[in-house]
Design an enzyme around this catalytic site. Structure first.
Site, PDB file in Angstrom:
ATOM      1  N   ASP A  82       0.852  -1.186   0.000  1.00 27.20           N
ATOM      2  CA  ASP A  82       0.000   0.000   0.000  1.00 27.20           C
ATOM      3  C   ASP A  82       0.894   1.244   0.000  1.00 27.20           C
ATOM      4  O   ASP A  82       1.871   1.309   0.751  1.00 27.20           O
ATOM      5  CB  ASP A  82      -0.878  -0.059   1.272  1.00 27.20           C
ATOM      6  CG  ASP A  82      -1.952   1.015   1.298  1.00 27.20           C
ATOM      7  OD1 ASP A  82      -2.303   1.549   0.247  1.00 27.20           O
ATOM      8  OD2 ASP A  82      -2.441   1.302   2.417  1.00 27.20           O
ATOM      9  N   GLU A 134      -2.753   6.081  -8.140  1.00 24.39           N
ATOM     10  CA  GLU A 134      -3.629   7.065  -7.481  1.00 24.39           C
ATOM     11  C   GLU A 134      -3.563   8.365  -8.249  1.00 24.39           C
ATOM     12  O   GLU A 134      -2.490   8.853  -8.596  1.00 24.39           O
ATOM     13  CB  GLU A 134      -3.199   7.307  -6.021  1.00 24.39           C
ATOM     14  CG  GLU A 134      -4.067   8.387  -5.349  1.00 24.39           C
ATOM     15  CD  GLU A 134      -3.893   8.495  -3.829  1.00 24.39           C
ATOM     16  OE1 GLU A 134      -3.478   7.505  -3.204  1.00 24.39           O
ATOM     17  OE2 GLU A 134      -4.167   9.578  -3.281  1.00 24.39           O
ATOM     18  N   GLY A 182      -7.160   8.779   7.754  1.00 22.09           N
ATOM     19  CA  GLY A 182      -7.349   9.023   9.187  1.00 22.09           C
ATOM     20  C   GLY A 182      -8.821   9.218   9.498  1.00 22.09           C
ATOM     21  O   GLY A 182      -9.694   8.668   8.834  1.00 22.09           O
ATOM     22  N   HIS A 209      -9.520   5.092  -0.536  1.00 19.85           N
ATOM     23  CA  HIS A 209      -8.704   5.150   0.680  1.00 19.85           C
ATOM     24  C   HIS A 209      -9.430   6.048   1.667  1.00 19.85           C
ATOM     25  O   HIS A 209     -10.053   7.028   1.279  1.00 19.85           O
ATOM     26  CB  HIS A 209      -7.323   5.743   0.378  1.00 19.85           C
ATOM     27  CG  HIS A 209      -6.437   4.833  -0.400  1.00 19.85           C
ATOM     28  ND1 HIS A 209      -5.179   4.496   0.009  1.00 19.85           N
ATOM     29  CD2 HIS A 209      -6.634   4.171  -1.569  1.00 19.85           C
ATOM     30  CE1 HIS A 209      -4.620   3.670  -0.875  1.00 19.85           C
ATOM     31  NE2 HIS A 209      -5.483   3.465  -1.849  1.00 19.85           N
ATOM     32  N   GLY A 211     -11.654   4.981   4.387  1.00 23.98           N
ATOM     33  CA  GLY A 211     -13.052   4.575   4.543  1.00 23.98           C
ATOM     34  C   GLY A 211     -13.606   4.824   5.940  1.00 23.98           C
ATOM     35  O   GLY A 211     -14.819   4.842   6.128  1.00 23.98           O
ATOM     36  N   ASN A 231      -9.749   0.596   1.272  1.00 22.45           N
ATOM     37  CA  ASN A 231      -8.650   0.566   2.244  1.00 22.45           C
ATOM     38  C   ASN A 231      -9.171   1.030   3.589  1.00 22.45           C
ATOM     39  O   ASN A 231      -9.823   2.079   3.671  1.00 22.45           O
ATOM     40  CB  ASN A 231      -7.514   1.494   1.795  1.00 22.45           C
ATOM     41  CG  ASN A 231      -6.698   0.887   0.690  1.00 22.45           C
ATOM     42  OD1 ASN A 231      -7.228   0.205  -0.174  1.00 22.45           O
ATOM     43  ND2 ASN A 231      -5.403   1.134   0.728  1.00 22.45           N
TER      44      ASN A 231
END
Ligand code: ZN
Length: 391
Positions: A82, A134, A182, A209, A211, A231
């Protein structure tokens, strides 16, 4: 052994309209909890190791444990790097056993992101390994992961996404549509129209990313619009920390083991909740049936050398040069136990995937070593590629 091709796993989810959980692990407790959650929910799952977390654990040691766990479970799993920061990171991750890699050059200007990502895709595809890119930027707001993703959120632009995917060949794309790394602050605002446009334009598995903190309805709407890998880390970390805090105040004075006792349970409960919500519960059997098992290949050479050849130096050079070629997991050199063996020496070069048979053969470092060092000395040799079969 239920390590499967991550490309197949994500494509299955994309077609099936559900999402696979990619849980980041930072310790053996996380690893065990993920495997237990996957087995209890009969679900496919991605064991995710984030380069931004490597200060918390030794990547190489963690990979040995992660691969052992993937070998032992019957649940379909993939092992993913990751937020890989560089081409070198991706090469190393594949050597250590990752069968999916993310390249994160999302903080770079568009053209540079495209170039860096394409370099990783070229390397990884030659190893049979799928790549996540990404585009846009998922920033951090609060919590330990926020510091690792500083700055402002940049939303993914659909037109750029098309250029990026065509130009790089990535297998799945992490998009920025309003989630944050975060913890969220306040009610998260997600741009579903944007996500829908991206999904229509690309038609490949999309990744979210950050979640943690989304509502059930928001997850459903993300998945309806092509999100097939989610993620998830902060909520798991918070659940574990909460249990540790309870242990601190309630436990008899104890040591480390008393403090971490039971921390897997709340993590596992949260993971199983996600798996159910994201639609991957009870999918294990169909995923196993529909995905290529991840099987390495052993490239075996047995050979003889003329008397007087410096075998030790040649083997050491081979281990160093060939061991650095992408897709090579390990180079084992050996000498026959019996004095009178028909062939006295061997190479056993383990490839991560059958695709490496071709890319290794054509790699300039292999060609140089084979043509100038090995073949001139070892005229008498046999070479066979074996698919490694295991339970
Ligand atoms: Zn992330």
């Amino acid at each position: 052994m239920a390590l499967v091709n991550m490309r197949d796993m994500l494509n299955h989810a994309y077609r099936g309209g559900y999402a696979v959980a990619a849980f980041d692990l930072v310790s053996l407790d996380f690893l065990e909890a993920i495997i237990k959650a996957a087995e209890a929910s009969r679900a496919p799952v991605i064991l995710s190791l984030a380069e931004s977390h490597f200060e918390y654990f030794d990547f190489e040691l963690a990979m040995a444990a992660t691969e052992a766990a993937a070998m032992r479970t019957w649940a379909p799993v993939a092992i993913h790097l990751d937020h890989g920061a560089s081409l070198e990171s991706a090469v190393k991750a594949i050597r250590l056993g990752c069968n999916g890699v993310m390249v994160d050059a999302s903080t770079r200007p568009f053209e540079e992101n495209l170039e860096r990502t394409r370099a990783v895709v070229d390397m990884a595809h030659a190893c049979g390994v799928p790549v996540e890119g990404e585009l846009g930027y998922v920033a951090g707001v609060e919590g330990e992961d926020a510091e690792r993703h500083p700055g402002e959120v940049i939303y993914t632009a659909p037109e750029e996404a098309t250029r990026y995917v065509r130009g790089t060949g990535v297998d799945c794309l992490a998009v920025s549509v309003g989630t944050v790394h975060g913890r969220m602050r306040g009610e998260p605002q997600l741009d579903f129209d944007r996500l829908e446009q991206i999904n229509r334009a690309l038609g490949i598995p999309l990744v979210v990313h950050g979640g943690t903190g989304l509502s059930d309805a928001q997850f459903r709407r993300l998945i309806e619009r092509g999100v097939t890998k989610i993620n998830y880390y902060t909520a798991l970390s918070d659940a574990a920390a909460e249990r540790i805090r309870e242990n601190v105040v309630s436990a008899e004075p104890g040591g480390y083991t008393a403090l971490v006792r039971g921390m897997q349970e709340p993590m596992r409960a949260e993971m199983q909740r996600c798996i159910r919500l994201w639609g991957s519960e009870n999918r294990a059997e169909e995923v196993l049936a529909g995905c290529e098992p991840w099987q390495p290949v052993d490239h075996v050479i047995i050979y003889n050398l003329p008397e007087g050849t410096d075998t030790t130096a040649m083997m050491a050079e081979g281990r160093r040069v060939l061991g650095a070629i992408p897709g090579v997991r390990e180079v084992v050199t050996g000498k026959a136990v019996a004095e009178g063996a028909a062939y006295r020496y061997c190479w056993n070069v383990r490839f991560c995937h059958p695709a490496v048979i071709d890319s290794y053969r054509d790699h300039p470092d292999h060609i140089r070593f084979a043509d100038t060092v090995f073949r001139p000395a070892a005229a008498d040799r046999l070479s066979i590629d074996f698919r490694v079969l295991r339970d």
